[in-house]
Design a protein around this motif. Structure first.
Motif, short mmCIF file in Angstrom:
data_model
loop_
_atom_site.label_atom_id
_atom_site.label_comp_id
_atom_site.label_asym_id
_atom_site.label_seq_id
_atom_site.Cartn_x
_atom_site.Cartn_y
_atom_site.Cartn_z
N GLU A 130 -12.87 -18.24 -1.42
CA GLU A 130 -11.64 -18.59 -0.73
C GLU A 130 -11.93 -18.99 0.72
OE1 GLU A 130 -9.98 -14.32 -0.53
OE2 GLU A 130 -8.78 -15.49 0.87
N ARG A 162 -2.87 -20.59 -3.08
CA ARG A 162 -2.54 -19.70 -1.98
C ARG A 162 -1.31 -20.18 -1.23
NH1 ARG A 162 -5.90 -16.57 1.98
NH2 ARG A 162 -4.60 -16.44 3.82
N ARG A 166 -7.55 -17.59 -9.04
CA ARG A 166 -7.12 -16.62 -8.06
C ARG A 166 -5.82 -17.13 -7.44
NH1 ARG A 166 -10.34 -12.98 -4.44
NH2 ARG A 166 -8.92 -12.53 -2.74
N GLU A 192 -2.70 -16.10 -4.80
CA GLU A 192 -2.26 -15.10 -3.82
C GLU A 192 -1.23 -15.65 -2.84
OE1 GLU A 192 -6.04 -13.78 -2.42
OE2 GLU A 192 -6.28 -15.46 -1.06
N TYR A 193 -0.53 -14.72 -2.23
CA TYR A 193 0.53 -15.06 -1.27
C TYR A 193 1.53 -16.05 -1.85
CZ TYR A 193 -2.57 -12.77 2.05
OH TYR A 193 -3.36 -11.86 2.68
N SER A 251 -6.62 -13.48 -11.35
CA SER A 251 -6.10 -12.45 -10.45
C SER A 251 -4.86 -12.97 -9.72
CB SER A 251 -7.16 -12.00 -9.46
OG SER A 251 -7.48 -13.04 -8.57
N ILE A 252 -3.93 -12.06 -9.54
CA ILE A 252 -2.70 -12.38 -8.81
C ILE A 252 -2.54 -11.30 -7.75
CG2 ILE A 252 -0.20 -12.74 -8.98
CD1 ILE A 252 -0.64 -13.21 -12.02
N ARG A 253 -2.46 -11.68 -6.51
CA ARG A 253 -2.39 -10.69 -5.44
C ARG A 253 -1.32 -11.05 -4.41
NH1 ARG A 253 -7.88 -11.11 -6.42
NH2 ARG A 253 -8.97 -9.15 -6.70
N ARG A 254 -0.85 -10.04 -3.72
CA ARG A 254 -0.01 -10.21 -2.54
C ARG A 254 1.11 -11.23 -2.74
NH1 ARG A 254 -2.67 -8.07 2.14
NH2 ARG A 254 -4.69 -7.27 1.57
N SER A 255 1.88 -11.03 -3.77
CA SER A 255 2.94 -11.99 -4.05
C SER A 255 4.28 -11.31 -4.21
CB SER A 255 2.59 -12.78 -5.32
OG SER A 255 1.44 -13.55 -5.09
#
Ligand SMILES: *[C@@H]1O[C@H](CO)[C@@H](O)[C@H](O)[C@H]1NC(C)=O
Length: 389
Positions: free
Chosen positions: A4, A156, A177, A179-180, A204-208
């Motif tokens: 990233e 992102r 990936r 995110e956000y 992966s899924i993050r910070r959403s």
């Protein structure tokens, strides 16, 4: 992390330094109109083709403004990495019939090494939901953004609102990936899942933040090595594995982690759901941990009895559920049944672990309800476990 960082640095350098070996293609230079009325689909496709054919890493740049897009497919084996840098908003036509019947609006197909940074997409789903509610003659409806047969994708800071159906769909893909992201649709919009994944690995899924009318994240058959972290979910139907076991021959779900997330007034917290009919499907090595439930109807639920419209009389689920751990889950349930583990009589759940659970309702004691569920507990578990040990 290195990947990233690489993508990010690359896109900054792209704009800062023309000398850097990386090309930027502006959709407006290819005829896109930021006025929200002119169809910019072809201009976007031409820009993509130019970027995709670049031997150096390239950027598709979408400046501020509103761009009307009909269904578009970005595909092809690009010569190098392509980054979408989106500062504008992409909108679907108001007329839901003009989205066709393919089920897709913005589709990435068979691409690899693509990044999407920023941007807002608006599926303008209200008209379509209205048609669905009236039960009239409606098209199939379009997912807003989809990735099919893709690899090495980074998303992102994307915002998706009011999709006709699923906001983001991932199928037959590897190594993504996300995110956000921010996803938003009314709580009563039908089938507007946030992110749906199936037949894919290493996602992966993050910070959403996901507020929608169906599952915030739904994980379908054939998903392996999935990571979901720091999701704010609600309103919506929670994070679901399933529905599994609709088909008689079906791939399983293995190695999924959902962690550090908050569920606010959702129908479910974490759910595993399967059809009550024969199937080769399974779900194993599933880990739910560090979750907060705020006024959730079913904070922890396994439901293997799914069968709308009496399609499976006297049948039970063939889906085998095993090695599911629930660790550090606390907060409030809106019903006394804070834990429901309703497993298949022919394929009982095994290896369920409850560890440090504290789920309460404002004024009544909570309870756990089990059918055909075996496993063990560690630490404090409220409500008291009903697992067969
Ligand atoms: C499980 O999936 C995670 C990614 O979500 C991965 O890092 C890990 O190596 C996987 N474990 C196994 C045993 O494959």
């Amino acid at each position: 992390m290195p990947k990233e960082l690489h993508t990010c640095l690359l896109s900054i350098l792209c704009f800062a330094l023309w000398a850097f070996p990386c090309d930027s293609y502006n959709v407006v230079h290819f005829g896109a109109k930021p006025n929200g009325r002119s169809d910019s689909s072809l201009s976007f496709l031409r820009t993509w083709m130019a970027a995709c054919n670049s031997v150096r890493p390239s950027t598709v740049y979408v400046p501020r403004g509103t761009y009307l897009l009909r269904p578009v497919t970005f595909s092809g084996s690009c010569k190098n990495r392509v980054t979408f840098q989106i500062e504008g908003t992409l909108v679907a036509p108001y007329d839901y019939w003009s989205m066709g019947n393919s089920g897709y609006w913005i589709l990435f197909k068979e691409v690899s090494r693509v990044s999407i940074l920023g941007g807002k997409i608006d599926g303008r789903g209200a008209g379509f939901w209205g048609c669905r509610r009236k039960g009239g003659n409606c098209p199939v409806g379009a997912r807003s953004i989809s990735f099919m047969w893709c690899k090495d994708i980074y998303v992102r800071g994307l915002t998706s609102i009011n999709s006709q159906t699923i906001h983001m769909a991932i199928g037959q893909s590897k190594n993504m990936r996300i995110e956000y992201t921010t996803i938003r649709a009314p709580s009563r919009s039908p089938n507007t899942d946030g992110i749906h994944v199936q037949h894919s690995s290493d996602i992966s899924i993050r910070r959403s933040i996901i507020k929608t009318g169906d599952d915030c994240v739904s994980i379908g058959p054939g998903t392996t090595n999935m990571w979901v972290e720091r999701i704010g979910c609600g309103p919506g139907h929670g994070i679901s594995i399933g529905s599994l076991g609709n088909g008689i021959r079906e791939k399983g779900v293995q190695n999924v982690t959902v962690t550090s997330s908050v569920f606010t007034k959702t129908d479910n917290g974490v759910r595993i759901k399967s059809w009550a009919r024969p199937s080769s499907g399974y779900a194993t090595d599933i880990h739910f941990r560090n979750l907060v439930m705020l006024n959730v109807i079913n904070p922890i639920i396994i439901d293997q009895t799914y069968c709308p419209n009496y399609q499976c009389p006297h049948q039970s689920s063939g889906v085998k559920i095993s090695r599911v751990t629930y660790t550090n889950i606390r907060g409030s349930s809106s019903r006394p049944e804070a834990i429901t583990l309703d497993c298949s009589p022919t394929n009982p759940c095994t290896g369920i672990k409850l560890h440090n659970i504290r789920l309460s309702t404002p004024n009544r004691a909570t309870r756990a309800v089990c059918f055909n569920a075996g496993g063990y507990t560690r630490g404090l578990v409220i409500p008291r476990s009903c697992l067969r040990t």
